[in-house]
Scaffold this motif. Structure first.
Motif, mmCIF file in Angstrom:
data_model
loop_
_atom_site.group_PDB
_atom_site.id
_atom_site.type_symbol
_atom_site.label_atom_id
_atom_site.label_comp_id
_atom_site.label_asym_id
_atom_site.label_seq_id
_atom_site.Cartn_x
_atom_site.Cartn_y
_atom_site.Cartn_z
ATOM 1 N N LYS A 1 9.012 46.892 49.302
ATOM 2 C CA LYS A 1 10.323 46.280 48.639
ATOM 3 C C LYS A 1 10.604 46.366 47.277
ATOM 4 N N ARG A 2 11.675 47.232 47.117
ATOM 5 C CA ARG A 2 11.715 47.774 45.484
ATOM 6 C C ARG A 2 13.325 47.232 45.231
ATOM 7 N N HIS A 3 13.179 46.566 44.027
ATOM 8 C CA HIS A 3 14.435 46.020 43.667
ATOM 9 C C HIS A 3 15.738 46.862 43.705
ATOM 10 N N THR A 4 15.799 48.089 43.557
ATOM 11 C CA THR A 4 16.730 48.935 43.559
ATOM 12 C C THR A 4 17.287 49.429 45.086
ATOM 13 N N ARG B 1 7.102 34.540 37.523
ATOM 14 C CA ARG B 1 8.401 35.246 37.288
ATOM 15 C C ARG B 1 8.750 35.718 36.015
ATOM 16 N N GLU C 1 16.402 39.950 34.752
ATOM 17 C CA GLU C 1 17.479 39.330 35.039
ATOM 18 C C GLU C 1 18.252 38.769 33.900
ATOM 19 N N ILE D 1 10.095 39.205 35.737
ATOM 20 C CA ILE D 1 11.588 39.323 36.461
ATOM 21 C C ILE D 1 12.546 38.740 35.717
ATOM 22 N N ASN E 1 2.250 42.304 44.519
ATOM 23 C CA ASN E 1 3.093 42.933 43.559
ATOM 24 C C ASN E 1 2.263 44.113 42.734
ATOM 25 N N LYS F 1 17.831 47.773 49.126
ATOM 26 C CA LYS F 1 17.943 46.560 50.048
ATOM 27 C C LYS F 1 17.070 46.569 51.422
#
Length: 550
Positions: free
Chosen positions: A169-172, A365, A372, A368, A113, A174
């Protein structure tokens, strides 16, 4: 009676007694040795058996090295073992300089990360962002492969000018995003920017607390005061901490004599031993706001907590990380080291802001989960432990147990974020375009002499945006003008800020970008309206009696 029997009747009881005593002694010795064997010698025995009987040749030392990290992981999230091969690199991040890609990271759940992208470093130039996950390095999958911290660092670092390919890998997005980062020298300065952001108001951006932070900070504020600064915005967003001493020294500059700054409590210091200000600070009469976010941790929280609890200024932004554990680095004879948690620290009101990390808590987490659950966007989503309520000097209620809650909450800015904006950001096109633009016009732009003059040399906003859209279209991102117009101000501001940074350095970037940054704007407005001006009051509390134990 037989004389032999008579003799036996005499010595037999004595022999039995001796045997019983000897048995008790042997048994005691055996069980004591057994206990020592269980706790110390079992590992040696296992290694000896492996060395003697295992089907393949194994280096026992390598097995031990692999076990140390797991051993410390059962203590707390911040106690770590640093192998000798990695110690120099770890130490360099808080002092000196080094060559690499310019990120700080951690390993959580077999994921790499990205915690911080160092300002001005190669990764920032390539378009990496804090929060990215590295899933591949040079086409080798690393996610879920149980890579060690050492292996990750050795793969990311390399000769200056060499290229490392990353899959992100970026959360915005896919899709896995490809990046190529050219390794280079990584600056290890603490102050990214120090300039007059408004009349009589100085702005100082601090990215970490290293060995030179206090001297850099003091030089910055002295220069700003010479320029007329009477109020200050200290920006600690994204600052994950470092050494505690610079934070204490910085707080001392603002606090009147006798103000508590921080205390620590551990096995070697079971009684709270608070550190107080000595009244020698050069900023005792200045108004102050401190900016924090969910990445602000450790030393950043010490400084913000001291300012907040003493009602010396306002804390603005989003809830901080929540790291209230103190580490001491102990170098071992083979040049490896333990970074061991030795105490908890407490803010002046008596609160420990360390978030929970006991078994069963989702420590890894936490950030995150905050995202969320909507905490980045609404203060009402933040769950405060009302049983850990404390009071500041003026009687305001603050809470322990999970970071510092700001006095003024500023939600994460979503204005202008559209699918088109995310597409160009995820492709790294803002960085790539601004570097290309700068290189094409460098000779002309470097004659500007300052931010204002350079901005006047750039195309008007519409022309700059149109040029960027055309560039992005050639790179595979189709223009969608409905969304482009929504993102217009955000895109134009970032394009200008990046071009200025490429020509004038990172301070120039903040001079442009901060104009539309809502947290910075809130801080400047709070100072202008007098909200950060608390009346001087004698210290009415000492640190509360701390709870028993650690």
């Amino acid at each position: 009676m037989n004389n032999r029997l008579k003799k036996t009747s005499v010595w037999m009881p004595l022999a039995i007694a001796v045997a019983l005593v000897a048995g008790m002694w042997i048994g005691k010795s055996f069980f004591n040795n057994s206990a020592r064997w269980n706790s110390r010698s079992k590992l040696d025995t296992i290694l000896e058996i492996i060395d003697r009987s295992y089907v393949d040749d194994v280096d026992p030392d390598s097995l031990l090295e692999a076990s140390f990290a797991g051993l410390l992981s059962h203590l707390d999230p911040h106690s770590v073992y640093i192998p000798a091969a990695d110690l120099q690199n770890v130490n360099e991040e808080l002092s000196g300089s080094f060559s690499g890609i310019g990120i700080s990271f951690n390993l959580l759940n077999d994921s790499i990360n990205v915690l911080e992208v160092i300002s001005g470093g190669p990764s920032e130039k390539a378009g990496l962002l804090a929060g990215d996950k590295i899933v591949s390095i040079n086409d080798t999958i690393v996610a879920g492969q149980k890579w060690s911290d050492v292996k990750v660092r050795s793969s990311l670092r390399g000769p200056k000018g060499s290229v490392v390919k990353l899959g992100i890998k970026r959360h915005t997005s896919k899709k896995i995003l490809p990046f190529e980062v050219v390794r280079g020298d990584i600056p290890v300065t603490s102050v990214d920017a120090a300039y007059m952001i408004a009349p009589k108001t100085g702005y100082v951006k601090i990215n970490k607390f290293g060995s030179n932070t206090y001297s850099e900070f003091l030089t910055s504020v002295v220069n700003l005061m010479a320029d007329g600064a009477e109020k200050f915005v200290i920006d600690l967003r994204g600052n994950g901490g470092g050494f505690m001493e610079p934070a204490v020294l910085m707080a001392n500059e603002f606090l009147p004599a006798g103000s508590p700054i921080v205390s620590m409590r551990g096995k070697t210091s079971p009684d709270d031993s608070p550190t107080y200000s000595d009244g020698s600070g050069s900023l005792l009469n200045t108004e102050l706001v401190v900016l924090i976010d969910e990445v602000s941790a450790s030393a950043s929280e010490i400084f913000a907590g001291a300012i907040q609890d003493n009602d010396r200024g306002l804390v603005i932004g989003r809830r901080s990380f929540g790291k209230g554990l103190v580490q001491n680095q102990i170098e071992l004879p083979d040049s490896s080291a333990l970074r061991l948690t030795i105490a908890r620290y407490y803010t002046p009101s008596g609160r420990c802001i360390q978030k929970a990390y006991a078994p069963g808590t989702d420590y890894d987490r936490d950030i995150i989960n905050r995202y969320e659950h909507g905490e980045f966007y609404s203060a009402d989503s933040i769950k405060l432990d009302k049983s850990l309520a404390f009071e500041t000097m003026h009687g305001r209620t603050v809470y322990g147990g999970g970071g510092i809650m700001p006095d003024i909450f500023v939600p994460n800015d979503t204005a202008g974020i559209t699918s088109y904006y995310l597409n160009v950001v995820n492709a790294g096109l803002i960085q790539k375009y601004t570097f290309d633009y700068t290189d094409r016009n460098r000779d002309r732009l470097e004659k500007s002499g300052g931010v204002a003059a350079l901005l006047r040399m750039l195309p008007d906003d519409d022309t700059l945006l149109q040029d960027f859209v055309s560039y992005s279209q050639k790179a595979g991102v189709a223009p969608r003008w409905y969304y482009i117009n929504i993102s217009r101000d955000l895109l134009v501001n970032q394009l200008k800020a990046m071009i200025v940074r490429n020509v004038l350095g990172v301070e120039g970037y903040f001079k442009v970008f901060n104009e539309l940054d809502p947290t910075v704007v809130s801080g400047v407005e709070a100072l202008a309206s007098g909200k950060a001006a608390f009346p001087v009051k004698e210290t009415r509390y000492y640190l509360r009696k701390l709870p028993p134990g650690l």
